[in-house]
Design a protein around this motif. Structure first.
Motif, short mmCIF file in Angstrom:
data_model
loop_
_atom_site.label_atom_id
_atom_site.label_comp_id
_atom_site.label_asym_id
_atom_site.label_seq_id
_atom_site.Cartn_x
_atom_site.Cartn_y
_atom_site.Cartn_z
N ALA A 8 45.17 3.07 50.82
CA ALA A 8 46.03 2.05 51.43
C ALA A 8 45.22 0.81 51.79
O ALA A 8 45.70 -0.32 51.63
CB ALA A 8 46.71 2.61 52.67
N THR A 29 50.86 2.82 45.95
CA THR A 29 51.20 1.86 46.99
C THR A 29 52.12 0.83 46.38
O THR A 29 52.04 0.53 45.18
CB THR A 29 49.95 1.18 47.56
OG1 THR A 29 49.25 0.53 46.50
CG2 THR A 29 49.03 2.18 48.23
N VAL A 31 53.00 3.64 51.25
CA VAL A 31 52.21 4.54 50.42
C VAL A 31 53.04 5.78 50.12
O VAL A 31 53.58 6.40 51.03
CB VAL A 31 50.91 4.96 51.15
CG1 VAL A 31 50.11 5.92 50.31
CG2 VAL A 31 50.08 3.75 51.50
#
Length: 160
Positions: A14, A34, A40
């Motif tokens: 992330a 993502t 995510v």
């Protein structure tokens, strides 16, 4: 692969800016995607030995965030002395181990490190979320059976 390792991998991906990461090991296949909205999606597949079983996973539905409310500076100052317990994964938040059992913790309960606070279900896997701090539960921030996002606040804990 342990839950903590998967959580750390999700955080790393992330923060890295990568749009998709696939990881295959002996019996685990992980795909982390993502989106442009900094959400995510993680897919973890357990592959039984001797079988190559494909399990289709649907991404979690995005949570509608409520507009920020006007809070007084007193509430903000009061909340700053508390520790926020956040969701380590995306899934469905449960306060009880089963519908006929009592909740894990209530407001006012004293907890210690390692106590189970709740369960988050992700893809039919029920993950017990343990406390990483000791203290007193001040507030439960999520309703039972609600969807939660990665890093979403779940509880406020007074460490004193």
């Amino acid at each position: 692969m342990k839950l903590k390792e998967i959580q750390n991998l999700i955080k790393f991906v992330a923060n890295s800016g990568a749009s998709e990461v696939k990881l295959e090991m002996d019996d685990v296949k992980i795909t982390i995607k993502t989106t442009s909205e900094d959400k995510v999606n993680t897919v973890v597949q357990q592959i039984p030995m001797g079988q190559m079983q494909q399990a289709a996973a649907q991404p979690a539905a995005p949570v509608q965030e409520a507009p920020a409310s006007n809070t007084t500076t007193e509430n903000t100052a009061d909340d700053s002395k508390y520790i926020t317990v956040k969701s380590p994964i995306i899934g469905t938040f449960y306060r009880k181990p089963s519908p006929d059992k009592p909740t894990f913790v209530e407001v006012g309960d004293t907890i210690k490190e390692g106590d189970v606070l709740c369960i988050i279900e992700a893809m039919k896997l029920f993950n017990e979320i343990e406390s990483e701090v000791s203290g007193k539960i001040v507030k439960v921030l999520v309703d039972d059976t609600s969807p939660v996002e990665f890093d979403q606040p779940l509880f406020l804990v007074d460490p004193s």
